[in-house]
Design a protein around this motif. Sequence first.
Motif, PDB file in Angstrom:
ATOM      1  N   GLY A  47       0.797  -1.225   0.000  1.00  0.00           N
ATOM      2  CA  GLY A  47       0.000   0.000   0.000  1.00  0.00           C
ATOM      3  C   GLY A  47       0.830   1.275   0.000  1.00  0.00           C
ATOM      4  O   GLY A  47       0.283   2.370   0.016  1.00  0.00           O
ATOM      5  N   TRP A  48       2.148   1.122  -0.019  1.00  0.00           N
ATOM      6  CA  TRP A  48       3.044   2.285  -0.028  1.00  0.00           C
ATOM      7  C   TRP A  48       3.861   2.256  -1.320  1.00  0.00           C
ATOM      8  O   TRP A  48       4.104   1.197  -1.889  1.00  0.00           O
ATOM      9  N   GLU A  49       4.296   3.432  -1.779  1.00  0.00           N
ATOM     10  CA  GLU A  49       5.184   3.479  -2.940  1.00  0.00           C
ATOM     11  C   GLU A  49       6.278   4.513  -2.707  1.00  0.00           C
ATOM     12  O   GLU A  49       6.309   5.181  -1.676  1.00  0.00           O
ATOM     13  N   LEU A  50       7.177   4.591  -3.670  1.00  0.00           N
ATOM     14  CA  LEU A  50       8.371   5.442  -3.557  1.00  0.00           C
ATOM     15  C   LEU A  50       8.288   6.595  -4.556  1.00  0.00           C
ATOM     16  O   LEU A  50       8.870   6.511  -5.627  1.00  0.00           O
ATOM     17  N   PRO A  51       7.599   7.691  -4.219  1.00  0.00           N
ATOM     18  CA  PRO A  51       7.498   8.794  -5.173  1.00  0.00           C
ATOM     19  C   PRO A  51       8.809   9.567  -5.340  1.00  0.00           C
ATOM     20  O   PRO A  51       9.033  10.194  -6.366  1.00  0.00           O
ATOM     21  N   VAL A  52       9.677   9.515  -4.326  1.00  0.00           N
ATOM     22  CA  VAL A  52      10.982  10.184  -4.397  1.00  0.00           C
ATOM     23  C   VAL A  52      12.058   9.141  -4.131  1.00  0.00           C
ATOM     24  O   VAL A  52      11.982   8.400  -3.144  1.00  0.00           O
ATOM     25  N   CYS A  53      13.047   9.067  -5.028  1.00  0.00           N
ATOM     26  CA  CYS A  53      14.100   8.058  -4.911  1.00  0.00           C
ATOM     27  C   CYS A  53      15.372   8.627  -5.523  1.00  0.00           C
ATOM     28  O   CYS A  53      15.686   8.394  -6.685  1.00  0.00           O
ATOM     29  N   ASN A  54      16.095   9.440  -4.749  1.00  0.00           N
ATOM     30  CA  ASN A  54      17.326  10.076  -5.240  1.00  0.00           C
ATOM     31  C   ASN A  54      18.529   9.297  -4.725  1.00  0.00           C
ATOM     32  O   ASN A  54      18.733   9.194  -3.515  1.00  0.00           O
ATOM     33  N   MET A  55      19.305   8.756  -5.651  1.00  0.00           N
ATOM     34  CA  MET A  55      20.358   7.833  -5.254  1.00  0.00           C
ATOM     35  C   MET A  55      21.701   8.174  -5.887  1.00  0.00           C
ATOM     36  O   MET A  55      21.785   8.437  -7.078  1.00  0.00           O
ATOM     37  N   ASP A  56      22.732   8.149  -5.038  1.00  0.00           N
ATOM     38  CA  ASP A  56      24.121   8.268  -5.484  1.00  0.00           C
ATOM     39  C   ASP A  56      24.838   7.038  -4.940  1.00  0.00           C
ATOM     40  O   ASP A  56      25.328   7.023  -3.816  1.00  0.00           O
TER      41      ASP A  56
END
Length: 170
Positions: A47-56
């Motif tokens: 029921g949850w998702e990842l709208p922001v996913c900033n990865m280095d």
Amino acid sequence: MSNNKMVSRVENERFLVLERVYDMPRNQLFQLFKEPEHLKRWWSTDGWELPVCNMDFRPGGVWHYCMKCVDKSQEEYGMESWNKTIYKEIIEPEKIVYNDYFSDAEGNINESMPSPEVTMEFIDLGSQTKLVSRSEFDSADSLQAVLNMGLLEGIKQTWDSLDALVGSLK
């Protein structure tokens, strides 16, 4: 979905150890942890998702992400949970070591919340990979606090999502 279940145990009161075998070669499974477009497909609970996913994805790099509840039937609907991961060591495709923090949308770390050091090991079993996660907490109380928050059920759902993705990519 495979019938490989997650196994969990607590060691020395401060270590949470999780293990699961995935039906995918190690090199491929490792990729699902290093590419944001893959992580967005499995890194969250039901029921949850990842709208922001900033990865280095490098030692010293940061992964700043937001999990948002999109399921209207959940009381957490609309809530956001921000996290910040700081990578310490990456040995591709064997190991990822990072510090895991609760944070805000700007990436400021929430010092009042437990922040374990996590070591993810990818053990080569040929056509399969055994994933072993060891989270070291600063105290038994910190570990108990996250267990009380439902951490194990959340990780089980997340690792089930990973297993479903692995099955769909075969």
